[in-house]
Each structure stands twice: as structure tokens, then as C-alpha cells.
Design a protein around this motif. Structure first.
Motif, mmCIF file in Angstrom:
data_model
loop_
_atom_site.group_PDB
_atom_site.id
_atom_site.type_symbol
_atom_site.label_atom_id
_atom_site.label_comp_id
_atom_site.label_asym_id
_atom_site.label_seq_id
_atom_site.Cartn_x
_atom_site.Cartn_y
_atom_site.Cartn_z
ATOM 1 N N THR A 1 0.832 -1.206 0.000
ATOM 2 C CA THR A 1 0.000 0.000 0.000
ATOM 3 C C THR A 1 0.862 1.249 0.000
ATOM 4 O O THR A 1 0.616 2.195 -0.756
ATOM 5 N N GLU B 1 -5.767 5.534 -9.883
ATOM 6 C CA GLU B 1 -6.614 4.561 -9.190
ATOM 7 C C GLU B 1 -6.094 3.155 -9.421
ATOM 8 O O GLU B 1 -6.012 2.335 -8.522
ATOM 9 N N ARG B 2 -5.752 2.932 -10.661
ATOM 10 C CA ARG B 2 -5.279 1.606 -11.028
ATOM 11 C C ARG B 2 -3.973 1.269 -10.316
ATOM 12 O O ARG B 2 -3.796 0.153 -9.827
ATOM 13 N N THR C 1 -4.641 0.340 -6.639
ATOM 14 C CA THR C 1 -5.217 -0.963 -6.318
ATOM 15 C C THR C 1 -4.431 -2.110 -6.922
ATOM 16 O O THR C 1 -4.854 -3.260 -6.858
ATOM 17 N N ASP D 1 -2.010 -5.076 -7.663
ATOM 18 C CA ASP D 1 -1.289 -6.119 -6.914
ATOM 19 C C ASP D 1 0.068 -6.301 -7.583
ATOM 20 O O ASP D 1 0.168 -6.722 -8.731
ATOM 21 N N SER E 1 -10.687 -2.139 -9.967
ATOM 22 C CA SER E 1 -11.940 -2.489 -9.292
ATOM 23 C C SER E 1 -12.715 -1.219 -8.958
ATOM 24 O O SER E 1 -12.145 -0.149 -8.895
#
Lengths: 257, 343, 166
Positions: C15, C147-148, C151, C153, C166
Motif C-alpha cells: 500500500t 486509481e489503477r 489498487t 497487486d 476495481s
């Protein structure tokens, strides 16, 4: 469609049809003087000319006199401003509606339609009747160049026929320096060579590009893959009375489904 | 591509073609109204100005003339696109020569012009507003007063440019005497627009050979020339051109006649057979279309004579023997737009 | 750093890394045509001011950039240069395709010299439609990309799997 005919010619005395004679009552003395000057200096090299009064003048010269024309225009007659140099391919498009003609030639040929509109059937067979523009012409390829006189505000468009088996012309780049790039462009777009050009390499396209894009027989492959959606929007006016086109369109749409 | 001897340029040859999109071929497969959408994008800073010569050529072949109101609005938009274009040149020149401030100023004030173009046409960049026989729509309410305010902003930008850049010693040292082009060479290369006027040739298509369909005769303005032919002269002429252009807009805004904005044209546009060459004085120089029609829905051949192509072809000539920093000055002051070179 | 290389990182660290990458995007401007001017308006003009989004538009070379905005028509002659530019950028790298031409060929869909979409050459993360898109649209595209990134991974990215916002 009216054939593009030369309204007033300097070298021949063919009678113009009556309606054209009425149109050319208006005489453009300035432009006629330009034609006369060129005829005087170039002699037989001026093949034909065309004047649209108050607007423009076209002069067709022989290919051998192409370089001399530039020299005369710039150094003797004061046409110092070089506008552009290009070429024309007068071949009617062999591809039909998905390229640039209104009729669906290629589709009709593909399904062997015997009732395709007249004139298209012999497109593949015999030599195509060329329809050339102002100041006439006999060959498929024509050179096209325009120069301008910035003092007297008058421009001249030159053209010259190029025989199909020898697509080459003398260069203008020694007279008009700006012709350098224009000739390179014409070389790669039409495959016309310019003799005496100092640096003849591709201007736009990558070196491995095949074909001459601005020739009429160069296909746009994307249109082959996917038919153009645009022309379907163009509906015929009811008054056009052109029912064949509508039929063809229906047929084409059915075939696609 | 430049061949160097130390810091001196022996031969410099621009390699265009990275933006070649094949306009002349694509125009042959689009109907007349569709072509304007396409040609908008040749000189993308002055988009509206690209449509006009093509439309005028088609009008000439069809023998249609736009009504007076449409002509005046067309001319105003033409000049607005010139302002949008050249005001960015003023900023860009500063950026190229190392003065970033004027670049920000130009971007700031250019927005006011773009806003006006957008509120009238609906497109910030590519209006596609010109039609054969007139224009698409009438002007919105309050547009005239807004445009006059925008013109004031642009005039202020010109003053700022004059103080910040033209009066700057460094700028003068870097541009005076750099890239001198004599008038006979400029003519022979077919340079046009401000580049030609900076060599002392007093020639402006708007004044000298204005094609029917634009109404420059309603305004009173001056064509500026400069005798030097160097980079400074080119910049100076462009600056004056912007100023004159704001005055043209101001005068035309006061003289918009009433009346219709479209002439009577058929719904399906078929242009009669013929040939026409129409050129106008675009922001970058002379832009012309040689349209050959065979009476079809689509043009048979369109030769696009774009200004930057000729303007930039002079670079091999003018860059012989200059040093590298001067090359930047020369390229920036000749002012080209890639799409206008490559088409 | 073995953990980072294998992508198996503790969540808080991911994060944190995502957050910091999200708000310090160095964007390389690869302006090709009309859209370059709108990109210039978005990045360099005071009205749109992209730096408030944590985007820094002035890397000296693609080797220092996280994001490249391909704005404008990619021609076949230009395509090798675009590919090389993308190869020079360090991972993780993102691409925004701005404008119809870069998305799919746009008005030049039938041209003989235009590449029909930059995604034929390099992978694209965000497509911004428009001809040209307004500067606001580009900023919206950048926010979507952020945003991408937020989020994302990282282990999936390391494995080269497609990432879904998402």
C-alpha cells in the motif's frame, strides 16, 4: 457528366460548341498575354492552353521542354514564386465504391454481375478511356506545377504529358530550388523519376514501402478488410433517378449479411 | 540529420515523414463534406483556416457563393484561428530560446481565443464548421462582446511579448543576423506568409489575391514587412501580424451584416467536373488546394499545397555554416507544424 | 529486497509503495500530432496545472519516466521509435494512449502509412478518447491510472498478468 474540355485553345481552331462559345465571350487579357508570351518564347513546346477568365490559366507543354519552361517562367517572365509541383494520375479508379467511385465496381465484378452499369465491364478488358482535365492530355500521368508572379499577382499552372513506358522528366530543382522536395514527393507517390535531381531518396515513406500510394491502382488495404461505412449514409436524392445505385447498395448489404 | 564540423553545421537535412498520414490519398476516398473533417488536422493549431481554402475551391467549382453574413463570420473565425496559432508561436519561440515565461503567458492567453472558437463552433481544436455555401451555425448570444475582450487579452500578450522577448538583449543577440534568407531564395523555395514578408516581399494573399468567399475588404489593416530576412525579422513580422489580426477581428465584429448563413446548395453535394486552385493566407503561409473533380461525390484528386512544406525545405540552404544553437533559432523562427509538412 | 523481487510483500508495504508511486508519476510527453498541443495545455498551462495531481511532466529522458503519454498519430515510420522509447523506460511503466489516432487510427483508419492503434506496438493502460481530447479528459485519464496503480497487486504485475481496476 460533361467532359472536361478546353474552352479556348491557342493552337487549334476546332470550333467550340455554341454554349461554350457563349461562356467564353469574357476575355481575360492579362492571362491571354501570359499565354502569348509563353507561346512566343517556347514555340512549339506549348501544346495547349486553357484560360478561365478572371481566375486561372493552364498551359500544357511537352516533356522535353519541361526544364526550359521553368527557366523561361522564372528568369524571363518573372514568375519567381514557386507554388508546388505534383502529378496527376488520370486512370479511373479500378476499385469502385469502397475506394472512390460511386459505383460498386469491384463488388459487381466479384459476383460476376452481368448487369453492372455500362462502362464498367470494359474497365478490366480494354484500355480505359482517359478523361483529362483543362488543357487536355493524352497520357495517364501528367506533371502538374504552379508558379506565381508576386508583382503582377498572376499564377500559371503547367502540365506535361508523361509516356507510360518512360516515367521521367527533367528536374526543376536547378531553377526553382523549392522543387527539390516536391520532386522527391512525386517520385515516391507516383513513381515518376526526375533526371538530374541531386538527392533522390524517399521523403515520407520508410525505405521498405512498396508501391506508389497516389497512383489510382494503389489499394487502401484497410478498406478491403472493412468496407467503408461512410458512403452508405449518402442516400440518393429521389430526383436523381439513379435506381441502379440503390439496387447495388441493397445487393451489397444483402451479400454482407 | 546534420553533418557537423565541430560545432558548425556542414549540411543539415530535415527528415520529414514521421507524421505522414496520406492526406491526398484519403481525400480521394471521402465525400466533399467529409474532407473538411480530415483537413482540419493538417495544421492543427489553426484548424479552421485549413477548411476554408478547400471549401472555397469546392464553392468555385460549384459556382456557389456564401451569403455575406457567412463570409464575415468565416473571416472572423479564420482570423481567430490565426491568433490561436501564432500566439502559440510567440510562446514556443521563447521556450526554444530558453525563456519559459512567455510560453506560459501564451498558453494562458491562447485559451481565451480557443474559448471563443469553441463557443461558436463547438470544437476547441477542430471546428469542422465551414460548409459549402456558408457556415454551419450562427453565432451564439454575447459572443461579439466576449470576442472583443479576448482580442484585448491578445493585444496585451503582444505588448508583454514585445517587452519580455523582443526588447531582450539576449534575444536580439541570438536572432539578429541569424538565418538570413534573401528574397529571391525565399521566392524560389516557395516560402510564404510571414517568412516571405520578413524578407521584404510585400505580398499577402488576404490583400492581394483574396479568393471570393472571404471578406477582408471590409476591414482596414496593414501588411507588415521587414527588410532583414533574419530570425528577428520573422518574429517581428509575426508579432505585427497578430496585432493586425486582432484589429481585423474587431472591425469585422462591428460589421457583421444580417441575413442567412447558408446559400442554397443541394443536400447531396456533387461537385461539377472541373479543376480549381484556391489558396488563402493561412497562419503559416500560403495554403492551397488543387481540386480536380469529375462530377462525383468524391474529389478525383486533391493536391494540398501546405505552407510549412515549402518553408522548411529551405533549411538545408539556410543552415550551411551556422552553429548548432543557431539551428534551433532558425527552426523555431521559421515556424513549422509537423502535420503541415508531412500532411 | 528478495521479497520485492518475488512480489510477495506484506500488504502495508504494498500500500505504501503504491501510494507513493501513485502520487509521483514522472510523465514523459511523447507528443506526435494535434493531441500534443492539448497535452501541452494540460501539462504546461496554468489553467489545467497537472502538478496538483502529483504528476511531474518534465523528465529529461524516458529512462527517468514512469508514464508515457502517446498523444497523436503513430505512423509506421514512427512506430520503431515508439517501441524503443517504451523499451527504454524502467519498470514499472505505464502508457496512456491519448486521442483517437493513438487508440485506433482515428480519422486515418484507412491510411496506408498510419499504424492503427499504438496498442499494436506497446501495451496500453488507459485510452483517452477524443479528437483531440480536452485537457480535462487527459487529467481524467491520469486519475484513472492513479486509481489503477493504487489498487494494483504488484505480484501480479511482476508475473505480467493483466490488472483489472476495481
Amino acid at each position: 457528366m460533361n467532359p472536361l474540355s478546353s474552352a479556348d485553345t491557342t493552337d487549334e481552331t476546332a470550333e467550340a460548341p455554341a454554349d461554350e462559345a457563349v461562356e467564353t465571350v469574357e476575355v481575360d487579357e492579362r492571362r491571354q498575354a501570359v499565354v502569348d508570351q509563353f507561346t512566343e518564347l517556347l514555340g512549339d513546346a506549348v501544346v495547349q492552353s486553357h484560360i478561365r477568365p478572371g481566375d486561372d490559366v493552364w498551359i500544357r507543354v511537352t516533356r522535353d521542354a519541361w526544364a526550359t519552361t521553368a527557366d523561361v517562367a522564372r528568369n524571363r517572365l518573372g514568375f519567381t514564386f514557386f507554388d508546388f509541383l505534383s502529378a496527376m494520375d488520370w486512370l479511373p479508379s479500378p476499385f469502385g465504391r469502397d475506394m472512390d467511385a460511386q459505383e460498386d465496381t469491384s463488388g459487381a465484378v466479384a459476383v460476376d454481375d452481368a448487369d453492372a452499369s455500362p462502362g464498367e465491364a470494359d474497365a478490366d478488358a480494354g484500355p480505359v478511356a482517359l478523361e483529362t482535365g483543362y488543357a487536355g492530355g493524352d497520357t495517364r500521368f501528367q506533371l502538374l506545377a504552379r508558379v506565381y508572379d508576386v508583382r503582377n499577382h498572376i499564377g500559371v499552372t503547367f502540365r506535361a504529358d508523361l509516356p507510360d513506358d518512360d516515367l521521367a522528366a527533367p528536374t526543376w530543382s536547378t531553377t526553382y530550388l523549392g522543387a527539390d522536395w516536391h520532386e522527391r514527393e512525386v517520385r515516391e507517390m507516383f513513381g515518376i523519376n526526375f533526371i538530374g535531381h541531386p538527392h533522390m531518396v524517399n521523403l515520407y515513406l520508410p525505405g521498405e514501402f512498396e508501391g506508389y500510394p497516389l497512383r489510382k491502382d494503389f489499394p487502401l488495404l484497410a478498406r478491403r478488410v472493412k468496407p467503408w461505412p461512410g458512403i452508405v449514409d449518402v442516400e440518393q436524392m429521389p430526383t436523381d433517378g439513379d435506381e441502379d445505385a440503390g439496387d447495388l447498395r441493397c445487393r451489397r448489404r444483402c451479400r454482407r449479411q | 540529420m546534420a553533418k557537423l564540423d565541430g560545432e558548425q553545421v556542414v549540411r543539415c537535412e530535415p527528415i520529414p515523414g514521421y507524421m505522414h498520414r496520406g492526406y491526398e490519398k484519403l481525400c480521394e476516398v471521402r465525400t466533399y463534406p467529409q474532407v473538411t473533417t480530415l483537413v482540419n488536422r493538417i495544421d492543427w493549431l489553426g484548424s479552421f483556416a485549413n477548411e476554408v481554402p478547400f471549401i472555397l475551391a469546392a464553392e468555385k467549382l460549384m459556382d456557389v457563393e456564401a451569403p455575406p453574413r457567412a463570409q464575415v463570420i468565416r473571416t472572423i473565425l479564420f482570423e481567430l484561428s490565426r491568433l490561436g496559432n501564432i500566439s502559440l508561436f510567440l510562446g514556443d519561440l521563447g521556450i526554444q530560446l530558453g525563456g519559459l515565461t512567455i510560453g506560459f503567458y501564451a498558453f494562458r492567453d491562447r485559451e481565451f481565443v480557443l474559448n471563443q472558437i469553441e463557443s461558436a463552433t463547438g470544437g476547441r481544436f477542430h471546428p469542422n464548421f465551414d460548409r459549402i455555401g456558408g457556415i454551419k451555425d450562427d453565432l451564439p448570444k454575447g459572443w461579439i462582446a466576449e470576442t472583443k475582450r479576448a482580442m484585448d487579452r491578445i493585444r496585451r500578450l503582444c505588448d508583454e511579448f514585445e517587452e519580455l522577448v523582443l526588447g531582450n538583449e539576449i534575444f536580439a543577440a541570438r536572432t539578429r543576423g541569424v538565418g538570413v534568407i534573401p528574397s529571391d531564395v525565399a521566392l524560389s523555395y516557395g516560402m510564404s506568409g510571414a517568412n516571405l514578408r520578413a524578407t521584404g516581399v510585400d505580398w499577402d494573399l488576404r490583400r492581394d489575391a483574396c479568393p471570393p468567399g472571404l471578406s477582408y475588404d471590409l476591414a482596414d489593416w496593414k501588411v507588415w514587412t521587414h527588410p532583414d530576412g533574419d530570425s528577428y525579422a520573422r518574429t517581428w513580422v509575426r508579432l505585427q501580424e497578430v496585432r493586425e489580426s486582432t484589429h481585423i477581428v474587431d472591425q469585422l465584429l462591428d460589421s457583421i451584416p444580417s441575413g442567412p448563413i447558408m446559400a442554397k446548395v443541394p443536400r447531396i453535394i456533387k461537385v461539377p467536373a472541373g479543376e480549381a486552385y484556391v489558396a488563402t493566407e493561412n497562419p503559416l503561409g500560403e495554403m492551397g488546394y488543387y481540386v480536380v473533380s469529375k462530377g462525383d461525390l468524391v474529389p478525383f484528386r486533391v493536391k494540398i499545397r501546405s505552407a510549412s512544406f515549402n518553408n522548411i525545405s529551405v533549411v538545408p540552404w539556410v543552415s550551411r555554416g551556422v552553429i548548432i544553437p543557431d539551428l534551433i533559432t532558425i527552426m523555431a523562427s521559421l515556424y513549422f507544424i509537423l502535420g503541415d509538412i508531412d500532411r | 529486497m528478495g521479497l520485492v523481487e518475488s512480489g510477495k510483500m506484506p500488504k502495508p508495504l504494498t500500500t505504501l509503495l503504491s501510494l507513493s508511486r501513485k502520487y509521483s508519476l514522472w510523465v514523459y510527453q511523447w507528443g506526435l500530432a494535434c493531441c500534443a498541443i492539448e497535452m501541452g495545455s494540460a501539462f504546461a498551462s496554468p489553467r489545467y496545472d497537472v502538478m496538483r495531481l502529483g504528476v511531474i511532466p518534465f523528465p529529461a529522458s524516458p529512462r527517468q519516466a514512469d508514464l508515457v503519454v502517446i498523444s497523436g498519430t503513430v505512423t509506421d515510420k514512427m512506430a520503431p521509435a515508439v517501441k524503443r522509447l517504451y523499451d527504454q523506460m524502467p519498470d514499472p511503466k505505464y502508457v496512456i494512449s491519448m486521442g483517437s489516432c493513438a487508440n485506433c487510427g482515428g480519422p486515418y483508419w484507412d491510411s496506408y502509412s498510419v499504424t492503427k492503434g499504438v496498442d499494436q506496438i506497446i501495451p496500453v493502460d488507459v485510452y483517452v478518447p477524443g479528437c483531440p481530447p480536452r485537457p480535462e479528459a487527459l487529467l481524467e485519464g491520469i486519475i484513472l491510472l492513479q486509481e489503477r496503480i493504487g489498487t494494483e497487486d504488484m505480484s501480479k504485475r511482476w508475473r505480467g498478468e493483466p490488472i483489472v481496476v476495481s
